[in-house]
Design an enzyme around this catalytic site. Structure first.
Site, mmCIF file in Angstrom:
data_model
loop_
_atom_site.group_PDB
_atom_site.id
_atom_site.type_symbol
_atom_site.label_atom_id
_atom_site.label_comp_id
_atom_site.label_asym_id
_atom_site.label_seq_id
_atom_site.Cartn_x
_atom_site.Cartn_y
_atom_site.Cartn_z
ATOM 1 C CD GLU A 109 -2.789 -1.277 2.416
ATOM 2 O OE1 GLU A 109 -2.613 -0.455 3.337
ATOM 3 O OE2 GLU A 109 -3.623 -2.199 2.487
ATOM 4 C CD GLU B 119 -4.189 -8.028 2.147
ATOM 5 O OE1 GLU B 119 -5.009 -7.414 2.870
ATOM 6 O OE2 GLU B 119 -3.015 -7.650 2.004
#
Length: 364
Positions: A171, A278
């Site tokens: 991220e 995820e």
């Protein structure tokens, strides 16, 4: 009198036999409330995925490996890949400057080896989960580079040969396509991303190295910025192998599957793998919608994302952020996973099974 008693006994026996037959019929017709979790069963995700050398996986909590036999049975039978949920995040695995805590992650590695599974290591570098000793140390640029290098190479080196793929960077790009603010960006500068891949590769040249992020599928601005960065890395021979699409989502959110497939194709042309890393699909909202309706929508999203992955040759894995609603790290009413809180398969589980079966049938 004797005949009456005998007739009554015969009548009771007949009733018992009829009830047993009805129960057996109910068990046999309700095939989608139970699933055989034994390895090698043709209705398991693992069996179907391995027929096509594909990975299906889940994030794993090391504490549950010790405390829940139902949890471990599903993990071992259904999956050929597992990922560390929290155990390899910086603050847990490296809580003090001169102290590493490998024991929780080691438990996951041991479980994977016992069950012949590969492991995704999550995550080496992230803006979050940075321990206090790093944040409050007032280190200069060179010191921070040394801290990050030592951390990456110590962790990757400890698991050399045991980790199939690492989420090296997590991220680092905002929704606006800019670099996400972090202590690493502020102290080292943008080059921390490239350096992290280089240091990880030096520690284990055989491990696959991924950049991992969320939201690109519906945000071309973010995707394009990330694509330019990763293409630059590939053109400069930075050791990066792929990109992880987290795919945290919810049933009320539309996903442009055509756009997602186009992104996968662009990445393939750049020489990059893709993995779903995820995935979970929340269904707490809308609150006024029935559970069966929401469960069906959830199942359709799981199926369509897997289908998009399977139809792109560079998409090599489908990993969920947990396997059962009982242990989801999300808000419990979201019920975002493919087994319910009683470890029973949901519609989402069967949608994945059927998608894999259909894919295997087409590929014969």
């Amino acid at each position: 009198m004797f005949k009456k008693i005998l007739y009554f006994i015969i009548f009771v026996i007949i009733i018992i036999i009829v009830l047993n037959i009805l129960n057996l019929q109910n068990d046999s017709t309700d095939t989608k409330t139970k699933v055989n979790v034994e390895k090698g069963n043709p209705n398991t995700l693992r069996y179907l995925a391995e027929k096509r050398k594909f990975y299906v996986g889940s994030a794993v909590d090391s504490n549950l490996l010790r405390s829940s036999s139902k949890y471990t049975k599903i993990l071992g039978s259904q999956l050929n890949m597992i990922a560390t949920e929290n155990e390899m995040k910086f603050d847990l695995i490296h809580p003090q400057k001169s102290k590493y805590n490998f024991e929780p992650a080691d438990k996951i590695i041991e479980f994977a080896e016992k069950n012949n599974q590969v492991v995704r290591g999550h995550t080496l570098v992230w803006a979050n989960r940075v321990p206090a000793w790093v944040q409050s140390g007032n280190y200069n640029k060179e010191q921070m580079k040394q801290i990050l290098k030592q951390h990456i190479q110590t962790v990757v080196g400890h698991y050399k040969g045991k980790i199939y793929a690492w989420d090296v960077i997590n991220e680092a790009i905002t929704k606006d396509g800019k670099l996400n603010d972090s202590i690493w960006l502020r102290t080292i500068g943008p080059e921390y991303i490239q350096l992290a891949f280089q240091w990880a590769h030096e520690a284990d040249p055989n491990a696959l190295l991924f950049y991992n992020d969320n939201g690109m599928e519906n945000n071309n601005k973010k995707f394009n910025a990330l694509y330019r960065l990763l293409k630059k890395f590939k053109d400069s021979n930075v050791p990066i192998d792929g990109i992880g699409y987290q795919m945290h989502s919810w049933i009320a959110r539309d996903i442009d599957y055509s756009n997602l497939s186009n992104q996968f194709q662009m990445l393939r042309e750049t020489g990059l793998q893709v993995q779903i890393t995820e995935m979970d699909i929340g269904m707490a909202s809308p609150k006024n919608e029935s559970y069966p309706s929401k469960a069906q929508k959830q199942a359709e999203i799981y199926s369509k994302v897997l289908d998009t992955c399977l139809k792109n040759s560079n998409c090599s894995a489908f990993v969920m952020w947990g396997i059962t609603d009982r242990y989801t790290p999300k808000y419990k009413p979201e019920k975002p996973l493919i087994f319910d809180s009683e470890f029973k398969p949901k519609k989402s589980y069967w949608s994945l099974v059927n998608t894999l079966k259909e894919y295997n049938k087409q590929k014969k």
